[in-house]
Design an enzyme around this catalytic site. Structure first.
Site, short mmCIF file in Angstrom:
data_model
loop_
_atom_site.label_atom_id
_atom_site.label_comp_id
_atom_site.label_asym_id
_atom_site.label_seq_id
_atom_site.Cartn_x
_atom_site.Cartn_y
_atom_site.Cartn_z
CG ASP A 71 -2.02 1.02 1.13
OD1 ASP A 71 -2.44 1.32 -0.01
OD2 ASP A 71 -2.46 1.52 2.17
NE ARG A 115 4.94 14.07 10.05
CZ ARG A 115 4.23 13.07 9.49
NH1 ARG A 115 3.98 11.99 10.18
NH2 ARG A 115 3.80 13.17 8.26
CD GLU A 175 -5.42 3.03 -0.39
OE1 GLU A 175 -4.67 2.38 -1.15
OE2 GLU A 175 -5.22 3.15 0.83
NE ARG A 177 -7.48 6.96 9.42
CZ ARG A 177 -6.79 6.73 8.31
NH1 ARG A 177 -5.51 6.35 8.36
NH2 ARG A 177 -7.36 6.87 7.14
CE1 TYR A 214 3.66 8.36 11.94
CE2 TYR A 214 2.57 8.41 14.09
CZ TYR A 214 3.25 9.05 13.06
OH TYR A 214 3.52 10.38 13.16
CB THR A 232 -7.41 -4.53 2.19
OG1 THR A 232 -6.43 -4.14 3.14
CG2 THR A 232 -7.36 -3.62 0.98
CB THR A 286 -6.12 7.90 1.40
OG1 THR A 286 -5.93 6.85 2.32
CG2 THR A 286 -7.50 8.50 1.56
CD GLU A 307 -7.43 12.96 4.00
OE1 GLU A 307 -7.75 11.78 3.68
OE2 GLU A 307 -6.94 13.74 3.19
CA CA Z 1 -3.91 3.09 2.62
#
Ligand code: CA
Length: 418
Positions: free
Chosen positions: A125, A141, A200, A236, A243, A256, A348, A362
């Site tokens: 991905d 960030r 996607e 998330r 991460y 997926t 995405t 988002e």
């Molecule tokens: Ca993705």
């Protein structure tokens, strides 16, 4: 290019996703019989196993279509792919002399069960939409560090899981996982609280390169068999905790979903378009010899259990900063062997406007700005019982190249540990 007319009446409508111009490849079964290869035409499916048995198509000495996957056809390479498409176009065109025989091999899409169209060998991905990377980076960030320094030079990606790629319609179990609230001293374990979609496009690799031998962007483009809609379900809260430093892991490993029809690259040729102007020149190995993106309208909707759906985003595949061919070239640039059945997620797809964002992260800006659905309910992230549907189509003159739908309904997380 205009609508190609077929003797299958339903394929001649400007509204059908599957006119003769499209001919996408899937795997279907009827009443629990053996799944086999089929081609969508209008609201019907042409049974490829029956066609092969009647000797109206033959690619190889062994049967190619009485199988629950398209991998064998993919491995025969682009010359055979083109021959097959030409044969099917001739057989399904208005005036074909075999139409009385062929009519017996048509099955209504309404009565079939669709299956995974291929065996996915591996799933990678990417993270190649600049607007998405900028939005997520700003939230995680701050705006100054939104795009990492490598982003404008490398198609960033991670190796995902092929074992959890499922076909449209498969129920999605909310994952459990480890998270840590900003104000907590210790992490905790339990059901994901911030479940998200990622809109996607998936590229299906049909060719291979030997281990140790890189491929050019032109070669990579020729290796792509087709495209599917892809929802890269994401947790998330799990992602935010896990991460760094190695990227997403459990946040992306649980599921997926892909759409059941592989739309061939050949069908999308009239819709080629270029990647955007570069802020920095790319290194020569990533140079594109011709337009490598495709103009495909995309949207996503959400429907609470038992209620109507609300479209939450509309965007386009032409928003990508890197094409699938560039991603594939970069993937193989170290000498990594790619193979038929590899699935490459675009990342995405978000456009510059707020209504063009391809994830709830988002759209609700990290959960701070709930969105209101047509039913009056609000959402920041996905709730149990919600159904998410992706749609995609390239718009031609009087016809479209549709992808069908990519659907998943969320069921509650299992109690774990018991
Ligand atoms: Ca993705």
């Amino acid at each position: 290019m205009t609508l190609l007319r077929s003797w299958v009446d339903s394929a001649n409508s400007a509204k059908t996703p599957f006119p003769l111009n499209n001919l996408p490849y899937g795997v279907f079964s009827i009443d629990g019989d053996d799944p086999r290869c089929g081609v969508a035409i209008g609201d019907m499916i042409l049974d490829m196993a029956a066609l092969e048995q009647a000797e109206l198509v033959q690619l190889d000495e062994e049967p190619s279509f009485d199988l629950p996957f398209w991998n064998d056809v993919m491995e025969l390479g682009p010359t055979v792919w083109n021959e097959l498409r030409n044969t099917l176009t001739t057989l399904l065109s208005e005036g074909c002399k075999h139409q009385d025989t062929l009519r017996q091999f048509l099955v209504p899409q309404a009565i079939v069960e669709m299956h995974m169209p291929l065996i996915i060998s591996e799933f990678t991905d990417f993270y190649s939409s600049k607007h998405h990377a900028q939005n997520v980076g700003t939230m995680f960030r701050g705006p100054e560090n939104a795009l990492p320094p490598n982003w404008l030079h490398i198609p960033i990606g991670y190796n995902g899981r092929a074992s959890s790629v499922v076909v449209s319609g498969t129920k999605i179990t909310r994952p459990n996982g480890q998270t840590k609230a900003a104000d907590a001293d210790m992490p905790s374990f339990g059901p994901c609280q911030r479940l998200d979609l990622e809109l996607e496009i998936g590229a299906i690799v049909g060719g291979s390169n030997p281990l140790g031998q890189p491929i050019t962007v032109a070669q990579a483009d020729e290796m792509i068999f087709g495209y599917v809609l892809l929802n890269d379900w994401s947790a998330r809260d799990i992602q935010a905790w896990e991460y760094q430093p190695l990227g997403p892991f459990q946040a992306k490993a649980f599921a997926t979903t892909i759409s059941p029809w592989i739309v061939t690259q050949a069908a999308l040729e009239p819709f080629r378009t270029s990647t955007p102007d570069r802020e920095n020149d790319l290194l020569p190995y990533l140079a594109e010899p011709k337009p490598m993106l495709f103009d495909i309208d995309l949207s996503a909707s959400i429907a609470p259990a038992g209620k109507s759906a609300t479209t939450i985003t509309r965007t386009n595949y032409n928003q990508m900063y890197y094409s699938a061919a560039q991603q594939l070239t970069h993937h193989a640039s170290s000498g990594c062997a790619m193979q038929a059945g590899d699935l490459i997620g675009s990342g995405t797809i978000s456009g510059p406007e707020k209504h063009e964002r391809g994830s709830l992260l988002e759209l609700s800006w990290g959960g701070k700005e709930p969105i209101t659905l047509d039913t009056g309910e609000t959402r920041t992230f996905i709730e149990d019982g919600d159904t998410l549907t992706l749609h995609g189509a390239a718009q031609g003159e009087g016809y479209q190249i549709g992808f069908g739908t990519c659907i998943g309904t969320i069921v509650p997380a299992p109690k774990f540990p018991a």
